[in-house]
Design an enzyme around this catalytic site. Sequence first.
Site, PDB file in Angstrom:
ATOM      1  CG  LEU A 242      -2.308  -0.967   0.939  1.00 31.84           C
ATOM      2  CD1 LEU A 242      -3.181  -0.891   2.363  1.00 31.84           C
ATOM      3  CD2 LEU A 242      -3.055  -0.780  -0.024  1.00 31.84           C
ATOM      4  CG  HIS A 243       2.902   1.617  -3.528  1.00 34.33           C
ATOM      5  ND1 HIS A 243       4.349   1.248  -3.245  1.00 34.33           N
ATOM      6  CD2 HIS A 243       2.457   1.076  -4.693  1.00 34.33           C
ATOM      7  CE1 HIS A 243       4.529   0.240  -3.966  1.00 34.33           C
ATOM      8  NE2 HIS A 243       3.390   0.223  -4.787  1.00 34.33           N
TER       9      HIS A 243
END
Length: 320
Positions: A242-243
Site C-alpha cells: 500500500l504505497h
Amino acid sequence: MPPRKIIIDTDPGQDDAVAILLALASPAEIEVLGITAVAGNVPLELTARNARIVCELAGRPDIPVHAGCDRPLARPLVTAEHVHGRSGLDGPDLPDPTMPLQDTHAVDFIIDTLRAEPEGSVTLCPLGPLTNVATALARAPDIAPRIAEIVLMGGAYFEVGNITPTAEFNIYVDPEAAAQVFAAGVPITVMPLDVTHKALVTRPRNDAFRTLGTAVGHAVAEMTDFFERFDREKYGSLGAPLHDPCVTAYLVAPDIFTGRHINVEIETMSDLTLGMTVADWWRVTERAPNATFMGDLDADRFFALLTERLGRLPLTESVA
C-alpha cells in the site's frame, strides 16, 4: 493541535483511494481542503472520476475535486493499467460519481489556496506524478515559502525501481517535474518503495478490512484483492504494497516511520536511469540535504491505524 490542512494531489489508483479514505477518516488530524487530479496511473479523465468516486464512498461529496494536468511537462504520458486495471479502480463495483468536478483547474486551485491560507499552514500531499505541483511552483514562485511541507510517495534508494530497473513509477512519469519540486527549497518528506514495500496487505490484513462489514471495508478489500495479483506475480510477495496510504498515515502518526534527511537528485538525462531518485543515503557527497527519505515503518501499527480509521467511514458528521 488543530488538524493539518492538506491538498491531496493524486492519480487514483487503488492505493491512492485508500490514502484518500484514510485522510477523510481522520478529521481530528487532517483537514482535506481539496483533491487535485493528475494524469498518471490512468489518464486524467479517469483519475478525476476516481477521486470523486472515493469521496462519495467516504460520504464526503463536499470535498472539492479539481482536474489538473493531462500530461507530463516534457514527455508522453506513461500509464499503469497493467497494475490498476482499465479504470484505475478495478476490483470493487462502485457507482459513477454524481458530485461535480470543479471548474477551477487544479494548478490554479493549489496556487489560490496557498495564497489564501496563512503562510506555512498547508501541506501538499502528492500521490502520483508531480506535474501539477511543479506547474504551480513554476507559475507562482511566491507560493514556495507558503508551503508547510510536501509529503509525497515516490522514488527509492535500495529498492531502486518498479517501472524500470532504476526508477519508481511516479517519478519516472514526469522526471522534469520531480526535479523542479526537489529543487524548490520546500521541506519534503518522501515515502519511497523501500518503505511502501514493507506495508504489505497480507491475507489476514485484508480479511480485517472485509470484516469491518462496511461498504468502505468491502471496497478496500476488493481493491487490494485486485491490486495484489500484480505484485504477487512480480515480486513473489505475500501481498500488495500500500504505497500511497503511507503519506496520509505519516500525517496522522509520524512516529510509525523512520528515515534520514539527505540529498536527493532526479535523473532527467540518461536513457538507462531516467527518473531515478539519486538518494545520498550514506551522505557520501557534499550536496546539501533537501528531503527526508523514510527508510522503515512499523507495519503492524500502520495496518492497525488504517483498519481502525477505515472502520469509521462514513463519518456521522460528514456533509451529505
